[in-house]
Write an enzyme that holds these catalytic residues in place. Structure first.
Site, PDB file in Angstrom:
ATOM      1  N   HIS A  36       0.743  -1.107  -0.156  1.00 28.89           N
ATOM      2  CA  HIS A  36       0.268   0.104   0.224  1.00 28.89           C
ATOM      3  C   HIS A  36       0.796   1.251   0.091  1.00 28.89           C
ATOM      4  O   HIS A  36       1.922   1.335   0.193  1.00 28.89           O
ATOM      5  CB  HIS A  36      -0.804   0.124   1.280  1.00 28.89           C
ATOM      6  CG  HIS A  36      -0.302  -0.027   2.572  1.00 28.89           C
ATOM      7  ND1 HIS A  36       0.124   0.994   3.014  1.00 28.89           N
ATOM      8  CD2 HIS A  36       0.072  -1.037   3.538  1.00 28.89           C
ATOM      9  CE1 HIS A  36       0.953   1.090   4.131  1.00 28.89           C
ATOM     10  NE2 HIS A  36       0.735  -0.308   4.481  1.00 28.89           N
ATOM     11  N   GLY A  37       0.256   2.522  -0.189  1.00 26.37           N
ATOM     12  CA  GLY A  37       0.923   3.883  -0.580  1.00 26.37           C
ATOM     13  C   GLY A  37       1.002   4.208   1.048  1.00 26.37           C
ATOM     14  O   GLY A  37       0.644   3.624   1.983  1.00 26.37           O
ATOM     15  N   GLU A  38       1.880   5.369   1.190  1.00 34.06           N
ATOM     16  CA  GLU A  38       2.054   5.900   2.231  1.00 34.06           C
ATOM     17  C   GLU A  38       0.966   6.481   3.280  1.00 34.06           C
ATOM     18  O   GLU A  38      -0.096   6.952   2.484  1.00 34.06           O
ATOM     19  CB  GLU A  38       3.162   7.012   2.170  1.00 34.06           C
ATOM     20  CG  GLU A  38       3.425   7.635   3.537  1.00 34.06           C
ATOM     21  CD  GLU A  38       4.348   8.935   3.210  1.00 34.06           C
ATOM     22  OE1 GLU A  38       5.788   8.864   2.972  1.00 34.06           O
ATOM     23  OE2 GLU A  38       3.811  10.191   3.154  1.00 34.06           O
ATOM     24  N   THR A  39       0.970   6.202   4.490  1.00 36.66           N
ATOM     25  CA  THR A  39      -0.058   6.800   5.437  1.00 36.66           C
ATOM     26  C   THR A  39       0.730   7.785   6.431  1.00 36.66           C
ATOM     27  O   THR A  39       2.009   7.824   6.538  1.00 36.66           O
ATOM     28  CB  THR A  39      -0.773   5.588   6.280  1.00 36.66           C
ATOM     29  OG1 THR A  39       0.417   5.144   7.380  1.00 36.66           O
ATOM     30  CG2 THR A  39      -1.184   4.563   5.587  1.00 36.66           C
ATOM     31  N   LEU A  40       0.049   8.711   7.170  1.00 40.53           N
ATOM     32  CA  LEU A  40       0.511   9.485   8.127  1.00 40.53           C
ATOM     33  C   LEU A  40       1.364   8.668   9.165  1.00 40.53           C
ATOM     34  O   LEU A  40       2.420   9.106   9.593  1.00 40.53           O
ATOM     35  CB  LEU A  40      -0.615  10.123   8.858  1.00 40.53           C
ATOM     36  CG  LEU A  40      -0.057  11.024   9.826  1.00 40.53           C
ATOM     37  CD1 LEU A  40       1.012  12.134   9.672  1.00 40.53           C
ATOM     38  CD2 LEU A  40      -1.469  11.849  10.753  1.00 40.53           C
TER      39      LEU A  40
ATOM     40  N   ARG B  91      -6.046   1.447   3.828  1.00 41.46           N
ATOM     41  CA  ARG B  91      -4.443   1.850   3.036  1.00 41.46           C
ATOM     42  C   ARG B  91      -4.405   1.134   1.982  1.00 41.46           C
ATOM     43  O   ARG B  91      -3.829   1.413   1.014  1.00 41.46           O
ATOM     44  CB  ARG B  91      -3.460   1.815   4.109  1.00 41.46           C
ATOM     45  CG  ARG B  91      -3.192   0.664   5.015  1.00 41.46           C
ATOM     46  CD  ARG B  91      -2.200   0.770   6.011  1.00 41.46           C
ATOM     47  NE  ARG B  91      -1.782  -0.109   6.811  1.00 41.46           N
ATOM     48  CZ  ARG B  91      -2.668  -0.441   7.949  1.00 41.46           C
ATOM     49  NH1 ARG B  91      -3.655  -0.034   8.317  1.00 41.46           N
ATOM     50  NH2 ARG B  91      -2.056  -1.595   8.545  1.00 41.46           N
TER      51      ARG B  91
ATOM     52  N   GLU C 120      -2.019  -6.616   7.502  1.00 43.08           N
ATOM     53  CA  GLU C 120      -0.733  -6.480   8.126  1.00 43.08           C
ATOM     54  C   GLU C 120      -0.608  -7.562   9.302  1.00 43.08           C
ATOM     55  O   GLU C 120      -1.626  -7.802   9.985  1.00 43.08           O
ATOM     56  CB  GLU C 120      -0.328  -5.157   8.300  1.00 43.08           C
ATOM     57  CG  GLU C 120       1.234  -4.991   9.073  1.00 43.08           C
ATOM     58  CD  GLU C 120       1.416  -3.507   9.047  1.00 43.08           C
ATOM     59  OE1 GLU C 120       2.460  -3.302   9.362  1.00 43.08           O
ATOM     60  OE2 GLU C 120       0.670  -2.678   8.903  1.00 43.08           O
TER      61      GLU C 120
ATOM     62  N   GLN D  50       1.222  -0.129  12.354  1.00 46.11           N
ATOM     63  CA  GLN D  50      -0.233  -0.092  12.334  1.00 46.11           C
ATOM     64  C   GLN D  50      -0.916  -1.271  12.567  1.00 46.11           C
ATOM     65  O   GLN D  50      -2.011  -1.259  12.948  1.00 46.11           O
ATOM     66  CB  GLN D  50      -0.475   0.402  10.578  1.00 46.11           C
ATOM     67  CG  GLN D  50       0.163   1.901  10.518  1.00 46.11           C
ATOM     68  CD  GLN D  50       0.405   2.208   9.050  1.00 46.11           C
ATOM     69  OE1 GLN D  50      -0.518   3.067   8.616  1.00 46.11           O
ATOM     70  NE2 GLN D  50       1.237   1.451   8.290  1.00 46.11           N
ATOM     71  N   GLY D  51      -0.283  -2.386  12.061  1.00 47.61           N
ATOM     72  CA  GLY D  51      -0.950  -3.725  12.387  1.00 47.61           C
ATOM     73  C   GLY D  51      -2.482  -3.509  11.816  1.00 47.61           C
ATOM     74  O   GLY D  51      -2.532  -3.354  10.647  1.00 47.61           O
TER      75      GLY D  51
END
Length: 249
Positions: A101-105, A154, A180, A113-114
């Site tokens: 997936h792309g970037e998250t905050l 995400r 994840e 994030q799990g």
């Protein structure tokens, strides 16, 4: 089980875990070659070898940040798939395009994030659109029969943006088995903090040495992760001759 070759696309941060790669390479007649790529959302190419052939760790890094890099990657992929990306048609092997997936905050902040449902940020959305553009330029977009992602936002939004930009006729499938790993009590913690880093590295080292029964505190074991992950990859491989899978690092 279907014969598979995987192409792994690296997201903005950590690489796929070595234990996952080793287990995937030894299961389901699947051979996976992954190379660490320094650029965000880089694509790494698996060699198009028969499942009974040993595959080296060589990869093809393709950062979707400029036309020049995409063009370079196109030429590097041609020995594997030909100009039209026809590996599956020529060999009868199911091809999985595995993309993170792309970037998250939380990626940017270094938080684990799990199973928490953290959305893409603007950078992550642009990265997903760049993957769609790269797939078109590589001649792979029209080859994709299905796009599968985990149910977490995400990954599912990354997949949806790729479908919209490159594969509008592909079948869309959600599979929570692609989530994840569950970090348990480490979820939401910064992976760079010494205390949390030591715990995480202890678990990953155990997995690296074959002890997949080791779990994260209040979280998931390697055995659980591999079992559900391989089940999902096998299911994805039955969806067509070329299937794009969007998962996690």
């Amino acid at each position: 089980s279907p014969r598979m070759v995987a192409i792994c696309a690296r997201g903005p941060t950590a690489p796929l875990h070595r234990g996952w790669r080793n287990a995937a390479a030894g299961s389901c007649a699947c051979r996976v070659a992954v190379a660490r790529a320094p650029q965000p959302l880089a694509m790494t190419g698996a060699l198009g070898a028969p499942p009974d052939t040993a595959v080296s760790g060589a990869g093809v890094a393709m950062a979707a940040e400029s036309d020049e890099r995409v063009e370079e990657a196109t030429h590097m992929f041609e020995p594997l798939f030909g100009p039209s990306g026809d590996l599956g048609a020529r060999t009868g092997i199911t091809r999985l395009l595995i993309i993170r997936h792309g970037e998250t905050l939380w990626n940017k902040e270094g938080k684990m994030q799990g199973h928490l449902d953290i959305a893409l940020n603007d950078v992550g959305r642009e990265q997903a659109k760049e993957v769609a553009r790269a797939l078109r330029q590589l001649g792979l977009a029209g080859q994709v029969d299905a796009v599968v992602s985990s149910d977490l936002a995400r990954a599912s939004e990354t997949a949806d943006l790729i479908v919209d930009g490159a594969c509008p006729f592909a079948r869309r499938v959600i599979d929570e088995g692609l989530r994840e790993m569950n970090f348990g009590s480490l979820t939401g913690k910064k992976s760079g903090d010494p205390e949390h880093k030591a715990v995480k590295q202890g678990v990953l080292q155990a997995w690296k040495h074959g002890n997949f029964s080791q779990s994260f505190p209040e979280g998931e074991s390697g055995e659980s992760l591999l079992k559900r992950g391989m089940k999902s990859l096998r299911a994805a491989a039955n969806l067509g001759s070329c299937v794009l899978v969007v998962g996690h690092g």
